[in-house]
Design an enzyme around this catalytic site. Structure first.
Site, PDB file in Angstrom:
ATOM      1  CE  LYS A 130      -4.440   0.988   0.248  1.00  0.00           C
ATOM      2  NZ  LYS A 130      -5.605   0.152  -0.117  1.00  0.00           N
ATOM      3  CG  ASP A 170      -7.313   3.279  -0.751  1.00  0.00           C
ATOM      4  OD1 ASP A 170      -7.783   2.132  -0.706  1.00  0.00           O
ATOM      5  OD2 ASP A 170      -7.376   4.051   0.219  1.00  0.00           O
TER       6      ASP A 170
HETATM    7  P1  NDP Z   1     -12.992   7.790  -2.550  1.00  0.00           P
HETATM    8  O1  NDP Z   1     -11.908   8.793  -2.423  1.00  0.00           O
HETATM    9  O2  NDP Z   1     -13.630   7.577  -3.874  1.00  0.00           O
HETATM   10  O3  NDP Z   1     -14.149   8.103  -1.500  1.00  0.00           O
HETATM   11  C1  NDP Z   1     -13.877   8.164  -0.135  1.00  0.00           C
HETATM   12  C2  NDP Z   1     -15.147   8.506   0.597  1.00  0.00           C
HETATM   13  O4  NDP Z   1     -14.940   8.337   1.977  1.00  0.00           O
HETATM   14  C3  NDP Z   1     -15.561   9.951   0.404  1.00  0.00           C
HETATM   15  O5  NDP Z   1     -16.946  10.048   0.477  1.00  0.00           O
HETATM   16  C4  NDP Z   1     -14.873  10.615   1.579  1.00  0.00           C
HETATM   17  O6  NDP Z   1     -15.469  11.836   1.980  1.00  0.00           O
HETATM   18  C5  NDP Z   1     -15.039   9.583   2.649  1.00  0.00           C
HETATM   19  N1  NDP Z   1     -13.952   9.748   3.615  1.00  0.00           N
HETATM   20  C6  NDP Z   1     -12.622   9.658   3.372  1.00  0.00           C
HETATM   21  N2  NDP Z   1     -11.912   9.897   4.482  1.00  0.00           N
HETATM   22  C7  NDP Z   1     -12.824  10.156   5.430  1.00  0.00           C
HETATM   23  C8  NDP Z   1     -12.724  10.469   6.800  1.00  0.00           C
HETATM   24  N3  NDP Z   1     -11.518  10.583   7.411  1.00  0.00           N
HETATM   25  N4  NDP Z   1     -13.882  10.630   7.487  1.00  0.00           N
HETATM   26  C9  NDP Z   1     -15.108  10.507   6.877  1.00  0.00           C
HETATM   27  N5  NDP Z   1     -15.250  10.226   5.571  1.00  0.00           N
HETATM   28  C10 NDP Z   1     -14.141  10.042   4.873  1.00  0.00           C
HETATM   29  O7  NDP Z   1     -12.371   6.423  -1.997  1.00  0.00           O
HETATM   30  P2  NDP Z   1     -12.879   4.928  -2.226  1.00  0.00           P
HETATM   31  O8  NDP Z   1     -14.348   4.895  -2.366  1.00  0.00           O
HETATM   32  O9  NDP Z   1     -12.019   4.329  -3.263  1.00  0.00           O
HETATM   33  O10 NDP Z   1     -12.451   4.268  -0.831  1.00  0.00           O
HETATM   34  C11 NDP Z   1     -13.336   4.150   0.280  1.00  0.00           C
HETATM   35  C12 NDP Z   1     -12.870   3.025   1.185  1.00  0.00           C
HETATM   36  O11 NDP Z   1     -12.854   1.800   0.458  1.00  0.00           O
HETATM   37  C13 NDP Z   1     -11.452   3.167   1.753  1.00  0.00           C
HETATM   38  O12 NDP Z   1     -11.410   2.578   3.039  1.00  0.00           O
HETATM   39  C14 NDP Z   1     -10.612   2.328   0.797  1.00  0.00           C
HETATM   40  O13 NDP Z   1      -9.413   1.890   1.397  1.00  0.00           O
HETATM   41  C15 NDP Z   1     -11.572   1.183   0.555  1.00  0.00           C
HETATM   42  N6  NDP Z   1     -11.327   0.390  -0.647  1.00  0.00           N
HETATM   43  C16 NDP Z   1     -11.255   0.958  -1.872  1.00  0.00           C
HETATM   44  C17 NDP Z   1     -11.066   0.179  -2.994  1.00  0.00           C
HETATM   45  C18 NDP Z   1     -11.091   0.737  -4.363  1.00  0.00           C
HETATM   46  O14 NDP Z   1     -11.054  -0.052  -5.315  1.00  0.00           O
HETATM   47  N7  NDP Z   1     -11.176   2.045  -4.575  1.00  0.00           N
HETATM   48  C19 NDP Z   1     -10.856  -1.281  -2.870  1.00  0.00           C
HETATM   49  C20 NDP Z   1     -11.027  -1.784  -1.542  1.00  0.00           C
HETATM   50  C21 NDP Z   1     -11.231  -0.972  -0.473  1.00  0.00           C
HETATM   51  P3  NDP Z   1     -14.674  13.215   1.778  1.00  0.00           P
HETATM   52  O15 NDP Z   1     -14.829  13.540   0.337  1.00  0.00           O
HETATM   53  O16 NDP Z   1     -15.357  14.189   2.679  1.00  0.00           O
HETATM   54  O17 NDP Z   1     -13.240  12.960   2.169  1.00  0.00           O
HETATM   55  O1  2IT Z   2      -7.868  -1.585  -0.642  1.00  0.00           O
HETATM   56  C1  2IT Z   2      -7.851  -2.069  -1.788  1.00  0.00           C
HETATM   57  O2  2IT Z   2      -8.018  -3.278  -1.990  1.00  0.00           O
HETATM   58  C2  2IT Z   2      -7.644  -1.151  -2.923  1.00  0.00           C
HETATM   59  N1  2IT Z   2      -7.562   0.057  -2.716  1.00  0.00           N
HETATM   60  C3  2IT Z   2      -7.509  -1.696  -4.306  1.00  0.00           C
HETATM   61  C4  2IT Z   2      -6.125  -2.224  -4.541  1.00  0.00           C
HETATM   62  C5  2IT Z   2      -5.819  -2.620  -5.943  1.00  0.00           C
HETATM   63  O3  2IT Z   2      -4.632  -2.918  -6.168  1.00  0.00           O
HETATM   64  O4  2IT Z   2      -6.692  -2.661  -6.810  1.00  0.00           O
END
Ligand code: NDP
Ligand code: 2IT
Length: 452
Positions: A130, A170
């Site tokens: 990561k 992420d």
């Molecule tokens: P995005 O940046 O697209 O969205 C993040 C969302 O979470 C936003 O709505 C953001 O709000 C909110 N957020 C972020 N930080 C905080 C915080 N400290 N407190 C409250 N709200 C918060 O990210 P993703 O949707 O890609 O990721 C969301 C989660 O999913 C993370 O935990 C990530 O690690 C996990 N994840 C993502 C994957 C992927 O493929 N993208 C794969 C697997 C897991 P704001 O705009 O106000 O910051």
């Molecule tokens: O937390 C996760 O699994 C991700 N942000 C996606 C990682 C990836 O390599 O697609």
């Protein structure tokens, strides 16, 4: 050494705390896994002798570097960035890059540790890593984001590669940022390889990668419900976040007949008693990806919707919940509220959204509770498929990829059942199942390598 002479769970956790001062998120993630693994390896001398858990909980390396960039006013800005390469026993390091002011070495170490188990669960050959930076993309122009991404890759390119370490998106890193980073990697190395996933379709990206995490978390929820003869249709669903994972979880839940009533961001949550339709979800995607706006604007656009400033959505009565924002966004009291309101299923789209107390509340209540390392693995799984397509220089069709995602999520669910059985209960312990199944694959590979 007799099996009973080994250090106990508390001794192990104390050691992790001592070696990682000021890193609470990392200690939390290791504790949650160790609680299950200690039980599992109790009578398995080989894992003790080779110190496998201790080795997985010590990253192969942590690379820390400075990223300088120039903002639109001409001022020089200095950021800190890291790549944590946790474990490559079963494949190249693989895991996202996060841009958020809350990023620290502890956060990235916890994420890389979790990723190691998650990637093993997918059944694909990917190790765990990561990366990220405390850079805050909010309010920055495209030019500023581009200069930052280019500067970051100018250092990071030394440590990554299609067979070495393959980053992706992420929080705060989506298609735009991946494009800038890929462009800079290609420019520096003069190589067109699959060094990043989540790429645009024009330059080696895979269909359904964007949707995969949120869709996968919903499929996992569907699989859990099926074991109890239940379904998503007709149930009220509460979702946190409004980014990539949250909007696609909302989309799939809605397609499967669920009524999604909340989304959120760091400023609060919106409650829509009529439920989110595809049209409303498309509006949110546009708001977040193109206009880069705030979820509070939803309540101004759609009649009947309310915005609750500074609150999380866990108090809204529901049967199903998908935390899809960030770590530690669902605490012990929130878990008790959900259970008290009749919630029967929780599927974590985010990584470690539930704190340790909340995890124990869900476990004790014996509801269907899927930890992030199992439930949100769909994203990295399709990243793995993107790597395969890049290596073979082909592109698979959407139907094929949809089928593979559904199969992989069903496979992870089965692995959790295999190791997560609870004597006397028909509700499995998915946390235990995911931890043991993920651990076993990585551990057995490490045993094969000897002491390295
Ligand atoms: P995005 O940046 O697209 O969205 C993040 C969302 O979470 C936003 O709505 C953001 O709000 C909110 N957020 C972020 N930080 C905080 C915080 N400290 N407190 C409250 N709200 C918060 O990210 P993703 O949707 O890609 O990721 C969301 C989660 O999913 C993370 O935990 C990530 O690690 C996990 N994840 C993502 C994957 C992927 O493929 N993208 C794969 C697997 C897991 P704001 O705009 O106000 O910051
Ligand atoms: O937390 C996760 O699994 C991700 N942000 C996606 C990682 C990836 O390599 O697609």
């Amino acid at each position: 050494m007799a099996v009973t002479d080994h250090v106990d769970l508390n001794g192990f956790i104390e050691g992790v705390k001592r070696r990682n001062p000021g890193q609470p998120e990392f200690v939390q993630a290791v504790t949650e896994v160790a609680e299950d693994i200690f039980d599992f390896i109790q009578d398995k001398e080989a894992y003790h002798k080779a110190q496998i858990l201790r080795r997985i909980a010590e990253p192969d390396r942590v690379i820390s570097f400075r990223v300088c960039w120039q903002d639109d006013k001409g001022d020089i800005r200095v950021q800190r960035a890291w790549r944590v390469q946790n474990n490559n026993a079963i494949g190249p390091y693989k895991g996202g890059i996060r841009f958020h002011p809350s990023v620290t070495e502890s956060v990235l170490k916890f994420l890389a540790f979790e990723q190691t188990f998650k990637n093993a669960l997918t059944g694909l050959p990917m190790g765990g890593g990561k990366g990220g930076s405390n850079f805050n993309p909010k309010g920055k122009s495209d030019g500023e984001v581009m200069r930052f991404c280019q500067s970051l890759m100018t250092e990071l390119y030394r440590y990554v590669g299609a067979d070495v370490d393959v980053p992706a998106g992420d929080i705060g890193v989506g298609a735009r940022e991946i494009g800038y980073m890929f462009g800079q990697y290609k420019r520096i190395t003069n190589e067109f390889t699959g060094v990043l996933t989540g790429k645009g379709l024009e330059y080696g990206g895979s269909l359904i990668r964007t949707e995969a995490t949120g869709y996968g978390a919903t499929y996992f929820l569907q699989n859990m419900l099926k074991t109890q003869g239940k379904d998503i249709a007709g149930h009220t669903v509460v979702i946190s976040g409004s980014g990539n994972v949250a909007t696609h979880a909302a989309e799939k839940c809605t397609q499967l007949g669920g009524k999604v009533v909340t989304l959120s961001d760091s400023e609060g949550f919106v409650y829509d008693p009529d439920g989110f339709t595809q049209e409303k979800i498309d509006w949110v995607k546009d708001l977040k990806n193109k206009r880069r706006g705030r979820i509070s604007e939803y309540a101004k656009e759609f009649k009947g919707a309310e915005f609750h400033v500074g609150k999380t959505p866990w108090g809204v009565p529901c049967q199903l919940a998908l935390p899809c924002a960030t770590q530690n966004e669902l605490l012990g009291d929130d878990a008790r509220t959900l259970v008290g309101n009749g919630c029967i299923g929780v599927s974590e789209g985010a990584n470690m959204p539930t704190n340790l107390e909340g995890v124990h509340v869900f476990k004790d209540a014996q509801i269907l509770y899927a930890p992030g390392k199992a439930a949100n693995a769909g994203g990295v799984a399709v990243s793995g498929l993107e790597m395969s397509q890049n290596s073979a220089r082909i592109s698979w069709k959407e139907e094929e990829l949809q089928r593979l995602l559904i199969d992989i999520m069903a496979g992870i669910h089965s692995s959790c059942l295999e190791y997560g059985g609870r004597p006397g209960s028909k509700i499995p312990d998915y946390v235990k199942g995911a931890n043991i199944a993920g651990f076993k694959k990585v551990a057995d590979a490490m045993l094969a390598f000897g002491v390295v």
